[in-house]
Write a protein that holds these residues in place. Structure first.
Motif, PDB file in Angstrom:
ATOM      1  N   UNK A 111       0.799  -1.228   0.000  1.00 49.81           N
ATOM      2  CA  UNK A 111       0.000   0.000   0.000  1.00 49.81           C
ATOM      3  C   UNK A 111       0.831   1.277   0.000  1.00 49.81           C
ATOM      4  N   UNK A 112       2.129   1.165   0.162  1.00 46.52           N
ATOM      5  CA  UNK A 112       2.944   2.377   0.203  1.00 46.52           C
ATOM      6  C   UNK A 112       4.041   2.397  -0.858  1.00 46.52           C
ATOM      7  N   UNK A 113       3.857   1.607  -1.932  1.00 51.95           N
ATOM      8  CA  UNK A 113       4.806   1.580  -3.054  1.00 51.95           C
ATOM      9  C   UNK A 113       6.202   1.128  -2.666  1.00 51.95           C
ATOM     10  N   UNK A 132       3.695   2.129  -8.099  1.00 54.77           N
ATOM     11  CA  UNK A 132       2.483   2.212  -8.916  1.00 54.77           C
ATOM     12  C   UNK A 132       2.074   3.652  -9.210  1.00 54.77           C
ATOM     13  N   UNK A 133       2.900   4.596  -8.859  1.00 59.29           N
ATOM     14  CA  UNK A 133       2.556   6.009  -9.044  1.00 59.29           C
ATOM     15  C   UNK A 133       2.209   6.325 -10.493  1.00 59.29           C
ATOM     16  N   UNK A 134       3.015   5.854 -11.414  1.00 61.05           N
ATOM     17  CA  UNK A 134       2.764   6.118 -12.835  1.00 61.05           C
ATOM     18  C   UNK A 134       1.432   5.553 -13.296  1.00 61.05           C
ATOM     19  N   UNK A 174      -2.658  10.343  -3.139  1.00 58.70           N
ATOM     20  CA  UNK A 174      -2.681   9.954  -1.743  1.00 58.70           C
ATOM     21  C   UNK A 174      -3.712  10.658  -0.880  1.00 58.70           C
ATOM     22  N   UNK A 175      -4.518  11.526  -1.475  1.00 65.33           N
ATOM     23  CA  UNK A 175      -5.582  12.159  -0.692  1.00 65.33           C
ATOM     24  C   UNK A 175      -6.922  11.591  -1.164  1.00 65.33           C
TER      25      UNK A 175
END
Length: 61
Positions: A10-12, A17-19, A47-48
């Motif tokens: 869940x925190x990469x 997985x941001x891209x 993230x919000x």
């Protein structure tokens, strides 16, 4: 085959997985608004909660 464990990232930490998240949001916004959103404009809302992100992007239902 039987699985005994599941790994949630869940925190990469394991996979970035941001891209994928940014491109998915970009495509959804293009489909909804009809305009192209630059990724640099979308990065600050990662993230919000979704409703807060839309508010910051100036999208209202």
């Amino acid at each position: 085959m039987r699985y005994t464990h599941f790994v949630f990232d869940i925190d990469n930490t394991l996979i970035n997985t941001t891209g994928a998240v940014l491109h998915g949001l970009q495509r959804a916004l293009r489909d909804i608004t009809g305009e192209h959103w630059d990724l640099s404009r979308l990065t600050p809302v990662l993230g919000i909660p979704g409703l807060d992100a839309f508010e910051r992007l100036g999208i209202h239902s």
